[in-house]
Design a protein around this motif. Structure first.
Motif, PDB file in Angstrom:
ATOM      1  N   GLY A 265       3.166  -5.784  13.160  1.00 28.41           N
ATOM      2  CA  GLY A 265       4.151  -6.106  13.891  1.00 28.41           C
ATOM      3  C   GLY A 265       5.469  -5.235  13.823  1.00 28.41           C
ATOM      4  N   ASP A 266       5.843  -4.594  12.798  1.00 30.04           N
ATOM      5  CA  ASP A 266       7.076  -3.781  12.460  1.00 30.04           C
ATOM      6  C   ASP A 266       6.730  -2.337  12.332  1.00 30.04           C
ATOM      7  N   GLU A 267       7.712  -1.725  11.711  1.00 31.71           N
ATOM      8  CA  GLU A 267       7.245  -0.272  11.159  1.00 31.71           C
ATOM      9  C   GLU A 267       6.025  -0.152  10.397  1.00 31.71           C
ATOM     10  N   ASN A 268       5.506   1.170  10.693  1.00 32.75           N
ATOM     11  CA  ASN A 268       4.422   1.522  10.005  1.00 32.75           C
ATOM     12  C   ASN A 268       4.403   1.336   8.424  1.00 32.75           C
ATOM     13  N   GLU A 269       3.417   0.719   7.798  1.00 34.36           N
ATOM     14  CA  GLU A 269       3.470   0.065   6.772  1.00 34.36           C
ATOM     15  C   GLU A 269       2.944   1.281   5.341  1.00 34.36           C
ATOM     16  N   MET A 270       2.684   2.044   5.687  1.00 36.37           N
ATOM     17  CA  MET A 270       2.022   3.207   4.838  1.00 36.37           C
ATOM     18  C   MET A 270       3.068   3.455   3.426  1.00 36.37           C
ATOM     19  N   VAL A 271       4.178   3.942   3.618  1.00 35.14           N
ATOM     20  CA  VAL A 271       5.300   3.721   2.664  1.00 35.14           C
ATOM     21  C   VAL A 271       4.880   2.657   1.639  1.00 35.14           C
ATOM     22  N   ALA A 272       5.178   1.695   2.268  1.00 37.86           N
ATOM     23  CA  ALA A 272       5.084   0.119   1.272  1.00 37.86           C
ATOM     24  C   ALA A 272       4.023   0.064   0.354  1.00 37.86           C
ATOM     25  N   PHE A 273       2.787   0.301   1.058  1.00 39.63           N
ATOM     26  CA  PHE A 273       1.501   0.127   0.374  1.00 39.63           C
ATOM     27  C   PHE A 273       0.545   1.175   0.058  1.00 39.63           C
ATOM     28  N   MET A 274       0.984   2.442   0.171  1.00 42.71           N
ATOM     29  CA  MET A 274       0.174   3.551  -0.213  1.00 42.71           C
ATOM     30  C   MET A 274      -0.131   3.454  -1.565  1.00 42.71           C
ATOM     31  N   SER A 275       0.684   3.107  -2.599  1.00 44.66           N
ATOM     32  CA  SER A 275       0.186   3.083  -4.243  1.00 44.66           C
ATOM     33  C   SER A 275      -0.741   2.126  -4.464  1.00 44.66           C
ATOM     34  N   VAL A 276      -0.789   0.789  -3.985  1.00 44.16           N
ATOM     35  CA  VAL A 276      -1.746  -0.248  -3.960  1.00 44.16           C
ATOM     36  C   VAL A 276      -3.147   0.166  -3.397  1.00 44.16           C
ATOM     37  N   ALA A 277      -2.660   0.954  -2.138  1.00 45.71           N
ATOM     38  CA  ALA A 277      -4.158   1.242  -1.394  1.00 45.71           C
ATOM     39  C   ALA A 277      -5.072   2.480  -2.220  1.00 45.71           C
ATOM     40  N   ALA A 278      -4.001   3.280  -2.822  1.00 45.00           N
ATOM     41  CA  ALA A 278      -4.615   4.350  -3.426  1.00 45.00           C
ATOM     42  C   ALA A 278      -5.198   3.992  -4.657  1.00 45.00           C
ATOM     43  N   GLU A 279      -4.746   3.062  -5.457  1.00 46.28           N
ATOM     44  CA  GLU A 279      -5.295   2.369  -6.647  1.00 46.28           C
ATOM     45  C   GLU A 279      -6.547   1.785  -6.494  1.00 46.28           C
ATOM     46  N   ASN A 280      -6.618   1.035  -5.112  1.00 45.01           N
ATOM     47  CA  ASN A 280      -7.985   0.384  -4.979  1.00 45.01           C
ATOM     48  C   ASN A 280      -9.001   1.167  -4.600  1.00 45.01           C
ATOM     49  N   SER A 281      -8.905   2.379  -3.828  1.00 46.77           N
ATOM     50  CA  SER A 281      -9.662   3.117  -3.396  1.00 46.77           C
ATOM     51  C   SER A 281     -10.280   4.109  -4.596  1.00 46.77           C
ATOM     52  N   ALA A 282      -9.476   4.329  -5.560  1.00 43.17           N
ATOM     53  CA  ALA A 282      -9.619   4.923  -6.934  1.00 43.17           C
ATOM     54  C   ALA A 282     -10.627   4.307  -7.648  1.00 43.17           C
ATOM     55  N   ARG A 283     -10.368   2.794  -7.795  1.00 45.47           N
ATOM     56  CA  ARG A 283     -11.113   1.985  -8.701  1.00 45.47           C
ATOM     57  C   ARG A 283     -12.496   1.775  -8.402  1.00 45.47           C
ATOM     58  N   LEU A 284     -12.862   1.863  -6.944  1.00 43.24           N
ATOM     59  CA  LEU A 284     -13.891   1.798  -6.463  1.00 43.24           C
ATOM     60  C   LEU A 284     -14.790   2.944  -6.562  1.00 43.24           C
ATOM     61  N   MET A 285     -14.078   4.166  -6.189  1.00 46.77           N
ATOM     62  CA  MET A 285     -14.656   5.587  -6.424  1.00 46.77           C
ATOM     63  C   MET A 285     -15.203   5.618  -7.867  1.00 46.77           C
ATOM     64  N   ARG A 286     -14.372   5.446  -8.784  1.00 46.69           N
ATOM     65  CA  ARG A 286     -14.626   5.572 -10.132  1.00 46.69           C
ATOM     66  C   ARG A 286     -15.758   4.646 -10.670  1.00 46.69           C
ATOM     67  N   ALA A 287     -15.892   3.418  -9.964  1.00 44.85           N
ATOM     68  CA  ALA A 287     -16.938   2.421 -10.500  1.00 44.85           C
ATOM     69  C   ALA A 287     -18.303   3.252  -9.889  1.00 44.85           C
ATOM     70  N   VAL A 288     -18.245   3.895  -8.668  1.00 41.93           N
ATOM     71  CA  VAL A 288     -19.583   4.701  -8.340  1.00 41.93           C
ATOM     72  C   VAL A 288     -19.663   5.714  -9.154  1.00 41.93           C
ATOM     73  N   LEU A 289     -18.698   6.411  -9.441  1.00 39.21           N
ATOM     74  CA  LEU A 289     -18.755   7.763 -10.322  1.00 39.21           C
ATOM     75  C   LEU A 289     -19.564   7.209 -11.556  1.00 39.21           C
ATOM     76  N   ALA A 290     -19.073   6.433 -12.067  1.00 37.24           N
ATOM     77  CA  ALA A 290     -19.623   6.161 -13.430  1.00 37.24           C
ATOM     78  C   ALA A 290     -21.015   5.689 -13.611  1.00 37.24           C
ATOM     79  N   ARG A 291     -21.464   5.322 -12.293  1.00 32.32           N
ATOM     80  CA  ARG A 291     -22.810   4.615 -12.210  1.00 32.32           C
ATOM     81  C   ARG A 291     -23.910   6.048 -11.619  1.00 32.32           C
ATOM     82  N   LEU A 292     -23.469   7.218 -11.549  1.00 31.32           N
ATOM     83  CA  LEU A 292     -24.160   8.536 -11.023  1.00 31.32           C
ATOM     84  C   LEU A 292     -24.816   8.666 -12.434  1.00 31.32           C
TER      85      LEU A 292
END
Length: 297
Positions: A265-292
């Protein structure tokens, strides 16, 4: 040799010379698009060693017990294709894992959710069609797999697959099914950071699309959702996927929503939420990496 399930075998990519790449150590390529994303991974890397190839920096080392080569794709499609191909030419890459932020397209998804698409395509690879009395019309020798947006028609690209003698016409590039199964297993256990009241989720499957533009337009977001049935869009993943396909290397991309690509509804949200988004993506990626499976010389 590298002990991977059959669907994860390097399979088919011609080596640049009989001796193989300069660094033939079996490694997983771990990619992010820009510095705030890769900083999380670089901080956890063990025995890191930096290599310069052209304008890009590649770091070899161990992450979650696996030998990797970690690098920034750079923002947008040309940078992603260039850095991914250089990695495949110079290192013994057996699989590619991409971790980063993205814009949400599916209106059922929220910021912080991590999307792992089953396939990727480029939504701005195509033709700007001629306007006629019948509407915007492509030349007779061209075709488009999805509905157009005005004059804009998305079209397949010609790509030479690994081991082939002639190019094929292709729009979608498929995530490796073996890696997707590992991601499905990892998603059951990974804990993600919350964004607001709703818990962040892992969404597996569906389509992702890529284009060399920052997308922040509600009308075009609706088109991308309806025409491509896309859940998420970004600026790099499909370019990486095309390079991986051309080299016969399995890949998977993890993209966490930092914004709604114009749907908020307002201005693009990327700056506000990119840190938590990057953290969540990295957590899942690393969980997959550890299972390889670990690479064994």
């Amino acid at each position: 040799m590298t002990h991977f399930p059959s669907s994860l075998a390097p399979g088919g990519r011609p080596l640049p010379a009989a001796s193989g790449p300069p660094d033939a150590t079996p490694r997983i390529a771990v990619i992010s698009a820009f510095p705030p994303e890769i900083a999380l991974l670089e901080a956890a890397l063990e025995d890191g060693e930096t290599h310069r190839i052209g304008p890009a920096r590649y770091i070899t080392g161990r992450l979650d017990g696996r030998e990797i080569v970690l690098f920034l794709s750079g923002i947008s499609t040309v940078n992603a294709a260039m850095t991914t191909q250089a990695a495949l030419d110079h290192f013994g890459v057996s699989a590619i894992l991409f971790s980063g932020i993205a814009g949400g397209v599916d209106p059922s998804l929220g910021i912080g959710d991590v999307v792992v698409p089953e396939r990727w395509g480029q939504f701005l690879e195509g033709a700007f069609a001629r306007e006629t009395a019948a509407g915007y019309v492509l030349p007779g020798w061209m075709s488009a797999p999805v509905a157009n947006y005005g004059m804009m028609h998305a079209c397949p690209v010609g790509v030479l697959p690994a081991g082939a003698s002639a190019p094929e016409s292709r729009f979608w590039f498929d995530t490796d099914p073996g890696l997707m199964e590992i991601a499905r297993d990892a998603a059951r256990e990974v804990e993600l950071e919350r964004c607001g009241d709703a818990p962040a989720r892992v969404i597996l499957g569906g389509n992702g699309v890529t284009g060399p533009v920052f997308m922040d337009n509600a009308a075009f977001r609706e088109h991308v959702f309806s025409a491509f049935e896309a859940r998420v869009l970004d600026m790099e993943s499909a370019a990486m996927a095309q390079v991986a396909h051309a080299n016969g290397v399995p890949f998977i991309a993890f993209r966490s929503l930092s914004d709604l690509a114009g749907g908020g509804g307002d201005e693009n949200e990327m700056v506000a939420f990119m840190s938590v988004a990057a953290e969540n993506s990295a957590r899942l990626m690393r969980a997959v990496l550890a299972r390889l499976p670990e690479a064994v010389d």
